[in-house]
Design an enzyme around this catalytic site. Structure first.
Site, PDB file in Angstrom:
ATOM      1  N   ILE A  14       0.813  -1.222   0.000  1.00  0.00           N
ATOM      2  CA  ILE A  14       0.000   0.000   0.000  1.00  0.00           C
ATOM      3  C   ILE A  14       0.845   1.270   0.000  1.00  0.00           C
ATOM      4  CG2 ILE A  14      -2.049  -1.076   0.994  1.00  0.00           C
ATOM      5  CD1 ILE A  14      -1.267   0.117   3.703  1.00  0.00           C
ATOM      6  N   PHE A  15       2.149   1.166   0.266  1.00  0.00           N
ATOM      7  CA  PHE A  15       3.021   2.346   0.246  1.00  0.00           C
ATOM      8  C   PHE A  15       4.459   1.902   0.033  1.00  0.00           C
ATOM      9  CE2 PHE A  15       5.974   5.152   2.511  1.00  0.00           C
ATOM     10  CZ  PHE A  15       5.731   6.344   1.856  1.00  0.00           C
ATOM     11  N   GLU A  38      -1.038  -5.261   9.278  1.00  0.00           N
ATOM     12  CA  GLU A  38      -0.371  -4.142   8.619  1.00  0.00           C
ATOM     13  C   GLU A  38       1.104  -4.235   8.984  1.00  0.00           C
ATOM     14  OE1 GLU A  38      -2.432  -0.767  10.182  1.00  0.00           O
ATOM     15  OE2 GLU A  38      -4.247  -1.204   9.036  1.00  0.00           O
ATOM     16  N   ARG A  64      13.823  14.285  16.448  1.00  0.00           N
ATOM     17  CA  ARG A  64      13.100  13.176  15.839  1.00  0.00           C
ATOM     18  C   ARG A  64      11.678  13.626  15.550  1.00  0.00           C
ATOM     19  NH1 ARG A  64      16.390   9.663  13.489  1.00  0.00           N
ATOM     20  NH2 ARG A  64      17.807   8.614  14.930  1.00  0.00           N
ATOM     21  N   ALA A  76      23.495   5.719  15.067  1.00  0.00           N
ATOM     22  CA  ALA A  76      22.820   4.623  14.375  1.00  0.00           C
ATOM     23  C   ALA A  76      22.486   5.047  12.958  1.00  0.00           C
ATOM     24  CB  ALA A  76      21.545   4.234  15.118  1.00  0.00           C
ATOM     25  N   SER A 113      10.267  -3.227  16.686  1.00  0.00           N
ATOM     26  CA  SER A 113       8.815  -3.144  16.892  1.00  0.00           C
ATOM     27  C   SER A 113       8.140  -4.330  16.223  1.00  0.00           C
ATOM     28  CB  SER A 113       8.268  -1.840  16.295  1.00  0.00           C
ATOM     29  OG  SER A 113       8.858  -0.723  16.906  1.00  0.00           O
ATOM     30  N   PRO A 114       8.351  -5.546  16.748  1.00  0.00           N
ATOM     31  CA  PRO A 114       7.904  -6.753  16.045  1.00  0.00           C
ATOM     32  C   PRO A 114       6.396  -6.893  15.891  1.00  0.00           C
ATOM     33  CG  PRO A 114       8.680  -7.300  18.242  1.00  0.00           C
ATOM     34  CD  PRO A 114       9.005  -5.849  18.017  1.00  0.00           C
ATOM     35  N   GLU A 140      22.358  15.024   4.328  1.00  0.00           N
ATOM     36  CA  GLU A 140      21.982  16.435   4.201  1.00  0.00           C
ATOM     37  C   GLU A 140      20.798  16.841   5.081  1.00  0.00           C
ATOM     38  OE1 GLU A 140      19.142  16.360   0.248  1.00  0.00           O
ATOM     39  OE2 GLU A 140      21.288  16.708  -0.023  1.00  0.00           O
TER      40      GLU A 140
END
Length: 181
Positions: A14-15, A38, A64, A76, A113-114, A140
């Site tokens: 869907i994306f 999902e 964030r 990371a 995030s299983p 950037e």
């Protein structure tokens, strides 16, 4: 058969974005009923615990957008297609901190995030750090500031929710357990 396995009977993308893609899977549950899942597909990432010769941890602070706030984290970054996690770890260490390392030790990998994503982070400890004169630039769209903290200071940052992400909290726990050996 895997315990509690859910068999996919249909999958619909869907994306598809620059970093992630999302799909909806129709599945057969272990009890025979049908359900939908999902799922966010992510290429995976690395996280690095840079440890100075005097035992301090180098952390980065960055904004964030998903959280609408700045948090303090270990360096990371995501795996590039075909790139080995160790290569990504060395690249991200250089880009985010300006340091290289003579010793890079794999710690372990874990799911972030299983319940809805397949992202796995590969965690490394970096020691025997050295400054890179002509370091690689940040992406950037990346803006970070560096800090060196003791383990005790990092633990306090977890309590104060300045360190708010699971990978960094996991890294702090790992360091505490290592020190207690």
């Amino acid at each position: 058969m895997k315990k509690f396995e859910e068999k996919t009977i249909h999958s619909e993308p869907i994306f598809k974005g620059k970093v992630i893609s999302v799909k909806v899977d129709d599945v057969i549950l272990p009890n025979g009923n049908e359900s939908k899942r999902e799922i966010v597909n992510h290429p995976g990432a690395v996280a690095i615990i840079p440890i100075t010769d005097d035992g301090k941890i180098i952390l980065v602070e960055q904004y964030r957008k998903a959280l609408e706030r700045s948090i303090i984290e270990i360096p990371a970054g995501k795996l590039e297609k075909g790139e080995a996690p160790e290569t990504t770890a060395r690249r991200e260490l250089e880009e985010e901190t300006g340091y290289g390392c003579h010793e890079l030790t794999y710690i372990q990998s874990f799911a972030t995030s299983p319940g809805f994503a397949d992202e796995v982070i590969h965690l490394y400890a970096a020691k025997q750090l050295f400054t890179i004169e002509d370091k690689a630039d940040l992406d950037e769209d990346e803006f970070v500031s560096l800090m060196e903290v003791t383990l005790e200071e990092a633990e306090k940052m977890v309590q104060e929710q300045k360190i708010y992400d699971a990978k960094t909290a996991f890294a702090i726990l790992w360091l505490k357990l290592e020190q207690s050996k």
